[in-house]
Design a protein around this motif. Structure first.
Motif, PDB file in Angstrom:
ATOM      1  N   GLU A 193     -35.446   1.828 -25.718  1.00  0.00           N
ATOM      2  CA  GLU A 193     -35.714   0.592 -24.977  1.00  0.00           C
ATOM      3  C   GLU A 193     -37.197   0.481 -24.631  1.00  0.00           C
ATOM      4  OE1 GLU A 193     -31.213   0.520 -23.072  1.00  0.00           O
ATOM      5  OE2 GLU A 193     -32.928   1.056 -21.815  1.00  0.00           O
ATOM      6  N   ALA A 194     -37.811   1.615 -24.297  1.00  0.00           N
ATOM      7  CA  ALA A 194     -39.258   1.609 -24.043  1.00  0.00           C
ATOM      8  C   ALA A 194     -40.022   1.284 -25.322  1.00  0.00           C
ATOM      9  CB  ALA A 194     -39.701   2.962 -23.488  1.00  0.00           C
ATOM     10  N   ASP A 195     -39.538   1.811 -26.456  1.00  0.00           N
ATOM     11  CA  ASP A 195     -40.174   1.505 -27.742  1.00  0.00           C
ATOM     12  C   ASP A 195     -40.107   0.012 -28.041  1.00  0.00           C
ATOM     13  OD1 ASP A 195     -40.795   4.148 -28.201  1.00  0.00           O
ATOM     14  OD2 ASP A 195     -39.005   4.544 -29.408  1.00  0.00           O
ATOM     15  N   VAL A 196     -38.957  -0.593 -27.777  1.00  0.00           N
ATOM     16  CA  VAL A 196     -38.780  -2.025 -28.038  1.00  0.00           C
ATOM     17  C   VAL A 196     -39.719  -2.843 -27.150  1.00  0.00           C
ATOM     18  CG1 VAL A 196     -37.172  -3.966 -27.853  1.00  0.00           C
ATOM     19  CG2 VAL A 196     -36.406  -1.794 -28.838  1.00  0.00           C
ATOM     20  N   LEU A 197     -39.791  -2.475 -25.873  1.00  0.00           N
ATOM     21  CA  LEU A 197     -40.677  -3.188 -24.948  1.00  0.00           C
ATOM     22  C   LEU A 197     -42.119  -3.124 -25.412  1.00  0.00           C
ATOM     23  CD1 LEU A 197     -41.393  -4.571 -22.252  1.00  0.00           C
ATOM     24  CD2 LEU A 197     -41.437  -2.292 -21.206  1.00  0.00           C
ATOM     25  N   PHE A 198     -42.594  -1.923 -25.725  1.00  0.00           N
ATOM     26  CA  PHE A 198     -43.996  -1.766 -26.108  1.00  0.00           C
ATOM     27  C   PHE A 198     -44.266  -2.335 -27.494  1.00  0.00           C
ATOM     28  CE2 PHE A 198     -44.456   0.566 -22.336  1.00  0.00           C
ATOM     29  CZ  PHE A 198     -45.810   0.725 -22.105  1.00  0.00           C
ATOM     30  N   HIS A 199     -43.246  -2.397 -28.330  1.00  0.00           N
ATOM     31  CA  HIS A 199     -43.441  -3.027 -29.639  1.00  0.00           C
ATOM     32  C   HIS A 199     -43.793  -4.503 -29.481  1.00  0.00           C
ATOM     33  CE1 HIS A 199     -42.733  -4.635 -33.627  1.00  0.00           C
ATOM     34  NE2 HIS A 199     -41.807  -5.437 -33.120  1.00  0.00           N
TER      35      HIS A 199
END
Length: 714
Positions: free
Chosen positions: A298-304
């Protein structure tokens, strides 16, 4: 007996009615319309009864509860204005196609409730006003508003049956149960849509299919930035397709987007440069919640999505605004011309000046603190460097420790701080000039490093050396006054009747030219000192502690870097410091008067030997290293205690204040008029069922508006 039974039944019915009223307030008397509500109603009501009582049509109602089409808050490209007409069903309690001022006051009263959004949705489906929603009424209204190209949804699925019951035994839902079902319906729609496209059960769908799912289920809640870049979610993984795990991560992130904003704001408030990394976000999330709120994916998706326009790994509030603010859209970006106008109009330069004053003030306080903490060491260093005799028996001080003891014995503890005043006065301009010049030249030289990144070592040396040279304009006058005050105590001891001079007397006695005596030696010391210190400090942070655009160093690491960098810089420039000290101290009776830099250096070498050039070297290291440590520590603490309030030009200039929003951060949706906001949020909850709710299938006339309740357009 029959009469008693009838009485019991009657009381039971009355009790049931009271319970229903208490739960949903459906039969509560209409609230008294205030003068403000009356005025608002009269402004939009275009119809009237035969008795002359003003009435509001569905078109009037839409205009009354929504912002004007040209308003920044409108966002009608995602939720067409006519869709607000579905809310008219709630206000039209008599189901006559027109509402009175009492009906309108009733709706306004609903909007003021804490759970207005869910209660409005519940009342929409509670067609009979019984305090419950039955399956048939729910499905009928759902089918009336479902779009022809809607994604398939099975209301007989195991998930739906848990709420509504199976086909053989349907359930009626109370307000609380219905609200809970609405809370989870969007996630179930996404799950069923994924299964619809993933017919071979591979666990993956194409980016185009993912985009269709999200647009048809969540378009009304997402920013234009997200909607335009949904297909890029596949880049988070290594596949060209999108897994269900990534879809669920995106869904969870959007569901908790308000919490995301809270965490982002808290993390950025602790950041020195107003930006954070993925690790900063996860750490702050762990501290904010009792359990791990967001998964690594979820953090990866946000920062993407937040980093599509900023690939540095450190993201600012503006980067996150494009994700968390549903009202963000590209058209709201300031053009370069508007940005230039905003800067030239005054607020942006004012902001820059205020920030400079803020940094100057903190630097002055921190520098003064650091100088005060190590000043006794500096005084001992000066006394040792000024000691010229070579015969042991004639020496006043045997070593640095002996010097400190004798100063305290002969002059008291305050003697260790003699000359501190001028030193504190000079700290602010000295630090400001040195740091500013170094930063300016480093910024100019960006891109000269290896592979076109960073600053090359020669430019780092030039930047540091130039910064050190520029500070001499303040350093030399203050140094000469400080040194003469520092040695005044020992002169007074050896010369009976010698009066103590104040800093002001020394300045007047020296004159302007005298204040720059020894400036050549001061330049010879400060230029190499800064040329050594700044590159060493930079490389300590980068090469030893691994500082990068994605890794922020802690206070301890910065302190260690500053302290270590100060050691070689201080010791290697000690000979220049000795020469400067000798030139700036008044020669005593019988001592050699130095005629200049070269004469001073040669005389010291002849009379005292090479070791004399490093007198006070250890004391200089002991002073410089902790001074940088104390200064940096104080600076960090002050920034945390009193952070500078960041604003952008468009926030300060008021370019986007028409709708009461703060576009400086982009975060925070329209909040200028609460009825508009609550109406919009209530509609968003209803649209979780289908994007088409309230959308007209034809373009009705005014008369058709009165007959077709809940559908139509303007």
């Amino acid at each position: 007996m029959a009469g008693l039974t009838d009485e019991v039944v009657s009381k039971s019915q009355q009790t049931a009615a009271v319970v229903v009223d208490a739960l949903v307030g459906h039969d509560a008397p209409a609230p008294e319309a205030s003068a403000q509500i009356h005025a608002h109603f009269d402004k939009y009501a275009s119809s009237a009864s035969p008795e002359g009582v003003k009435l509001m049509t569905q078109v009037d109602f839409i205009e009354a509860i929504t912002p004007p089409p040209n308003s920044v808050a409108a966002a009608y490209h995602k939720i067409p204005r006519e869709q607000y007409g579905i809310l008219f069903l709630v206000a039209d309690r008599s189901q006559k196609g027109q509402i009175t001022v009492q009906d309108y006051a009733f709706f306004e009263n609903l909007l003021s409730k804490p759970d207005a959004e869910y209660e409005i949705a519940f009342r929409l489906f509670d067609r009979d006003g019984t305090g419950v929603v039955n399956f048939n009424d729910f499905i009928q209204l759902y089918k009336e508003n479902k779009s022809a190209d809607a994604l398939p949804f099975d209301w007989n699925s195991s998930w739906a049956s848990l709420y509504l019951g199976g086909q053989k035994a349907r359930r009626e839902l109370t307000y609380a149960q219905f609200s809970q079902m609405l809370r989870g319906v969007q996630g179930e729609r996404v799950r069923q849509a994924f299964l619809h496209f993933d017919k071979k059960s591979t666990g993956h769908i194409t980016p185009a299919e993912f985009e269709e799912i999200i647009v048809k289920t969540q378009k009304h809640k997402l920013s234009d930035h997200l909607l335009e870049n949904l297909h890029t979610l596949c880049n988070v993984g290594l596949s060209s397709k999108i897994s269900y795990a990534h879809v669920r991560a995106f869904q969870n992130l959007m569901k908790d987007i308000d919490l995301v904003e809270v965490i982002v704001r808290k993390a950025i408030s602790k950041s020195k440069d107003g930006s954070i990394t993925r690790a900063d976000f996860i750490n702050e999330a762990a501290q904010t919640s009792r359990w791990g709120t967001f998964t690594p994916m979820e953090a990866d998706v946000l920062f993407h999505f937040a980093s599509l326009d900023n690939q540095t790994g450190r993201l600012s509030i503006q980067d996150f605004a494009k994700v968390v603010d549903p009202s963000w859209k590209p058209s709201e970006r300031l053009s370069s011309e508007k940005a230039a106008a905003a800067v030239s109009s005054g607020p942006k330069p004012l902001q820059t000046v205020l920030k400079s004053m803020y940094n100057f003030g903190l630097g002055a306080i921190a520098g003064a603190f650091g100088a005060t903490m190590v000043y006794p060491i500096d005084l001992v260093k000066t006394r040792m460097q000024n000691q010229r005799v070579t015969v042991v028996g004639e020496r006043l001080y045997l070593n640095s420790i002996d010097c400190a003891k004798k100063v305290i014995k002969n002059e008291g503890f305050t003697g260790l701080y003699r000359g501190l005043g001028p030193q504190l006065v000079g700290v602010a301009p000295e630090k400001a000039i040195k740091l500013t010049v170094n930063d300016i030249i480093r910024d100019y030289a960006k891109g000269t490093g290896p592979e076109g990144k960073g600053v090359s070592l020669p430019w780092e040396i030039v930047a540091g050396g130039t910064a050190g040279g520029c500070q001499v304009i303040f350093t030399n006058p203050l140094e000469i006054v400080k040194i003469r005050l520092q040695v005044q105590g020992e002169i007074a001891k050896n010369t009976p009747g010698m009066p103590r001079r104040s800093a002001l007397w020394i300045v007047k006695n020296l004159g302007l030219l005298g204040l720059y005596k020894g400036a050549s030696a001061c330049l010879l010391r400060d230029i190499p000192f800064s040329a050594i210190y700044f590159p060493t400090y930079s490389h300590m942070k980068k090469d030893w502690f691994g500082e990068s655009e994605t890794k922020k160093l802690g206070v301890a690491q910065l302190l260690i870097s500053g302290a270590i960098a100060g050691m070689p810089a201080a010791y290697l420039t000690t000979p220049c410091d000795v020469i400067k000290t000798r030139l700036q101290v008044e020669a005593r009776k019988g001592e050699t008067s130095y005629r200049g830099l070269t004469h001073c250096a040669s005389t010291i070498y002849k009379e005292e030997g090479f070791k004399a050039f490093f007198k006070g070297g250890p004391a200089r290291i002991l002073r410089s290293s902790p001074q940088f440590g104390f200064t940096l520590a104080a600076y960090e603490v002050l920034q945390n205690i009193a952070p500078f309030p960041e604003h952008d030009a468009d926030d300060l200039s008021g370019l986007n204040k028409k709708a009461g929003r703060l576009h400086a951060t982009g975060l925070g949706d329209f909040s200028g008029d609460m009825p508009w906001v609550r109406s919009r949020n209530a509609l968003k909850i209803i649209l979780d069922l289908d994007q088409n709710f309230g959308r007209s299938k034809v373009k009705p006339t005014e008369e058709e508006w009165k007959r077709i309740r809940g559908l139509g357009g303007i």
